[in-house]
Design an enzyme around this catalytic site. Sequence first.
Site, mmCIF file in Angstrom:
data_model
loop_
_atom_site.group_PDB
_atom_site.id
_atom_site.type_symbol
_atom_site.label_atom_id
_atom_site.label_comp_id
_atom_site.label_asym_id
_atom_site.label_seq_id
_atom_site.Cartn_x
_atom_site.Cartn_y
_atom_site.Cartn_z
ATOM 1 N N ALA A 56 0.825 -1.206 0.000
ATOM 2 C CA ALA A 56 0.000 0.000 0.000
ATOM 3 C C ALA A 56 0.866 1.265 0.000
ATOM 4 O O ALA A 56 0.481 2.290 -0.568
ATOM 5 C CB ALA A 56 -0.915 0.001 1.219
ATOM 6 N N PHE A 57 2.025 1.168 0.623
ATOM 7 C CA PHE A 57 2.923 2.324 0.690
ATOM 8 C C PHE A 57 3.344 2.789 -0.710
ATOM 9 O O PHE A 57 3.629 3.968 -0.923
ATOM 10 C CB PHE A 57 4.158 1.948 1.521
ATOM 11 C CG PHE A 57 5.044 3.102 1.886
ATOM 12 C CD1 PHE A 57 4.652 4.003 2.871
ATOM 13 C CD2 PHE A 57 6.263 3.296 1.258
ATOM 14 C CE1 PHE A 57 5.474 5.071 3.212
ATOM 15 C CE2 PHE A 57 7.089 4.361 1.596
ATOM 16 C CZ PHE A 57 6.695 5.255 2.575
ATOM 17 N N ALA A 80 -4.681 -3.682 1.184
ATOM 18 C CA ALA A 80 -5.179 -4.096 2.500
ATOM 19 C C ALA A 80 -4.056 -3.912 3.507
ATOM 20 O O ALA A 80 -3.020 -4.581 3.413
ATOM 21 C CB ALA A 80 -5.634 -5.550 2.470
ATOM 22 N N HIS A 88 4.048 -0.119 12.513
ATOM 23 C CA HIS A 88 4.248 -0.084 11.055
ATOM 24 C C HIS A 88 2.931 0.211 10.324
ATOM 25 O O HIS A 88 2.887 1.021 9.389
ATOM 26 C CB HIS A 88 4.809 -1.440 10.600
ATOM 27 C CG HIS A 88 5.324 -1.444 9.201
ATOM 28 N ND1 HIS A 88 6.430 -0.739 8.798
ATOM 29 C CD2 HIS A 88 4.885 -2.090 8.095
ATOM 30 C CE1 HIS A 88 6.648 -0.951 7.516
ATOM 31 N NE2 HIS A 88 5.714 -1.764 7.059
ATOM 32 N N PHE A 113 -10.430 5.293 -3.457
ATOM 33 C CA PHE A 113 -9.608 4.836 -2.323
ATOM 34 C C PHE A 113 -10.154 3.501 -1.814
ATOM 35 O O PHE A 113 -11.040 3.457 -0.967
ATOM 36 C CB PHE A 113 -9.607 5.898 -1.219
ATOM 37 C CG PHE A 113 -8.723 5.563 -0.054
ATOM 38 C CD1 PHE A 113 -7.370 5.343 -0.235
ATOM 39 C CD2 PHE A 113 -9.227 5.463 1.227
ATOM 40 C CE1 PHE A 113 -6.536 5.025 0.838
ATOM 41 C CE2 PHE A 113 -8.419 5.149 2.308
ATOM 42 C CZ PHE A 113 -7.064 4.928 2.106
HETATM 43 N N1 INI Z 1 1.706 -3.236 2.995
HETATM 44 C C1 INI Z 1 0.399 -3.468 2.824
HETATM 45 O O1 INI Z 1 -0.115 -3.248 1.706
HETATM 46 N N2 INI Z 1 -0.358 -3.952 3.834
HETATM 47 C C2 INI Z 1 0.162 -4.197 5.086
HETATM 48 O O2 INI Z 1 -0.581 -4.655 5.978
HETATM 49 C C3 INI Z 1 1.534 -3.943 5.301
HETATM 50 N N3 INI Z 1 2.120 -4.206 6.582
HETATM 51 O O3 INI Z 1 1.393 -4.455 7.548
HETATM 52 O O4 INI Z 1 3.322 -4.185 6.750
HETATM 53 C C4 INI Z 1 2.299 -3.460 4.216
HETATM 54 N N4 INI Z 1 3.616 -3.212 4.358
HETATM 55 C C5 INI Z 1 4.488 -3.063 3.227
HETATM 56 C C6 INI Z 1 4.574 -1.636 2.742
HETATM 57 O O5 INI Z 1 3.404 -1.258 2.056
HETATM 58 C C7 INI Z 1 5.744 -1.482 1.776
HETATM 59 O O6 INI Z 1 5.538 -2.263 0.632
HETATM 60 C C8 INI Z 1 7.080 -1.897 2.413
HETATM 61 O O7 INI Z 1 7.283 -1.212 3.634
HETATM 62 C C9 INI Z 1 8.258 -1.599 1.456
HETATM 63 O O8 INI Z 1 8.333 -0.231 1.147
#
Ligand code: INI
Length: 153
Positions: A56-57, A80, A88, A113
């Site tokens: 998601a990030f 999700a 985090h 969204f």
């Molecule tokens: N990314 C998600 O899409 N959902 C999550 O629940 C999640 N958790 O919980 O860690 C998550 N983390 C990864 C993040 O989106 C990045 O892809 C990662 O930090 C690399 O930049």
Amino acid sequence: MKTIEGKLDASGKTFALVASRFNDFIVDRLISGAVDYLKRHGASEENLTLVRVPGAFETPIAAKKLAAAGKFDAVICLGAVIRGATPHFDFVASECAKGLAHVMLEHEVPIGFGVLTCDTLEQAIERAGSKGGNKGVEAAQAALETLRVLEQI
Ligand code: INI
């Protein structure tokens, strides 16, 4: 009084879906819901583009490139984020939401969204096509309605 409303007609419109691989068994249900909604409202398969990102990030940067490309009438972001044992979750969820809102305002392209932010896996399952509906459908509908409103303003 003049009222401007968006018709839920997706015919002739182009949509990009940005979907995260993280929690893909949930996100795949959101993609199915969004695609099904768009097709049932007149979108054609060749006007749909799916972009997969790690998590998601990473959805805002992909949404930004897609919005800037000028080829899509709306972008629908699906993911999700599920709370774990550390903070985090909060960073990923909040940067994702802020980033997508920023892209929408900067590029004036509607962003649906459809990123779930849940405390538990069960809550995510409920919102990915079971008793809580399907957030992918809602995101597709919101993006379609918004693009149809904006084109009249
Ligand atoms: N990314 C998600 O899409 N959902 C999550 O629940 C999640 N958790 O919980 O860690 C998550 N983390 C990864 C993040 O989106 C990045 O892809 C990662 O930090 C690399 O930049």
